[in-house]
Motif scaffolding. Structure first.
Motif, PDB file in Angstrom:
ATOM      1  N   GLU A   2       0.812  -1.343   0.015  1.00  0.00           N
ATOM      2  CA  GLU A   2       0.026   0.216   0.227  1.00  0.00           C
ATOM      3  C   GLU A   2       0.799   1.322   0.087  1.00  0.00           C
ATOM      4  N   ARG A   3       1.987   1.154   0.654  1.00  0.00           N
ATOM      5  CA  ARG A   3       2.843   2.251   0.680  1.00  0.00           C
ATOM      6  C   ARG A   3       3.501   2.650  -0.593  1.00  0.00           C
ATOM      7  N   SER A   4       3.519   1.645  -1.590  1.00  0.00           N
ATOM      8  CA  SER A   4       3.956   2.038  -3.033  1.00  0.00           C
ATOM      9  C   SER A   4       3.012   2.441  -4.019  1.00  0.00           C
ATOM     10  N   GLU A  32       7.901  -6.068  -2.435  1.00  0.00           N
ATOM     11  CA  GLU A  32       6.533  -5.650  -2.557  1.00  0.00           C
ATOM     12  C   GLU A  32       6.246  -4.636  -3.784  1.00  0.00           C
ATOM     13  N   TRP A  33       6.921  -3.666  -4.065  1.00  0.00           N
ATOM     14  CA  TRP A  33       6.820  -3.037  -5.189  1.00  0.00           C
ATOM     15  C   TRP A  33       6.594  -3.712  -6.316  1.00  0.00           C
ATOM     16  N   LEU A  34       7.607  -4.833  -6.762  1.00  0.00           N
ATOM     17  CA  LEU A  34       7.728  -5.524  -7.841  1.00  0.00           C
ATOM     18  C   LEU A  34       6.595  -6.350  -7.886  1.00  0.00           C
ATOM     19  N   GLN A 166       0.849   7.883   3.018  1.00  0.00           N
ATOM     20  CA  GLN A 166      -0.136   6.605   2.642  1.00  0.00           C
ATOM     21  C   GLN A 166       0.299   5.478   3.462  1.00  0.00           C
ATOM     22  N   ALA A 167      -0.242   4.905   4.259  1.00  0.00           N
ATOM     23  CA  ALA A 167       0.046   3.546   4.854  1.00  0.00           C
ATOM     24  C   ALA A 167       1.158   3.915   5.693  1.00  0.00           C
TER      25      ALA A 167
END
Length: 198
Positions: A2-4, A32-34, A166-167
């Motif tokens: 969610e941060r990404s 996570e981003w990938l 965010q998050a």
């Protein structure tokens, strides 16, 4: 993940994430981003120096290689990447290495490509005085305006600062009532606790 999420629109706006303009996430960590990029149907790959993170990403089927950030970028052809992203890596690098990173990113990016660098934000008093130092491999905080200036000085255009919440935990107390003695001074300090941490 969610941060990404804020990065997704920026990547799409740059026309990145296609097979001929993939996203390169440098210092991809646990991936996570990938994962989020893959979930959205975007093409991406990562590089990280940490073998454990690389193996975890590869076990999830992510295209991640183990290696040094700069050497990994040097191995790529010029103008072959749509977006270079790097979240919480710059603050680990010596100044000369940071410059080399930015220069290599510029070389491998296609025209109008995106460079996104996320760092802890020392404008947030709690980050600057405490949480930044939770990681003993952090070198020094990077003020946003200083990093913006460096990126511009290396030839990037349309450079902007995005303060991300965010998050992320932002636990500032409520401001004091203006009629209390010293409220104006105290509210300046309280306000600095509520600034975006990244």
């Amino acid at each position: 993940k969610e941060r990404s999420e804020p990065y997704l629109q920026w990547v799409k706006d740059a026309g990145a994430g296609s097979p001929d303009a993939p996203v390169l996430d440098v210092g991809c960590g646990r991936g996570e981003w990938l994962e989020l990029l893959r979930h959205c149907g975007l093409h991406a790959r990562g590089i990280d120096l940490n073998r454990v993170f690389v193996e975890r990403c590869q076990a999830m089927g992510l295209a991640v290689t183990e290696g040094d950030a700069i050497q990994g970028m040097k191995a790529l052809p010029s103008a072959s990447i749509g977006a270079v992203t790097s979240m919480h890596l710059m603050e680990h690098l010596p100044f000369e290495t940071m410059i080399a990173f930015i220069d290599e990113a510029r070389r491998i990016l296609r025209p109008n490509g995106l460079l996104a660098l996320e760092t802890p934000n020392p404008e947030n008093l709690s980050v600057a005085a405490l949480t930044f130092y939770y990681d003993p491999t952090h070198r020094n905080p990077l003020p946003p305006e200083m990093l913006r200036w460096i990126v511009e000085s290396r030839g990037f255009e349309d450079v902007r600062i995005e303060r991300l919440t965010q998050a992320r935990d932002v636990d500032a107390p409520a401001p004091l009532s203006d009629d209390l003695p010293g409220a104006a001074s105290m509210n300046v300090l309280i306000g600095s606790l509520g600034v975006a941490p990244d």
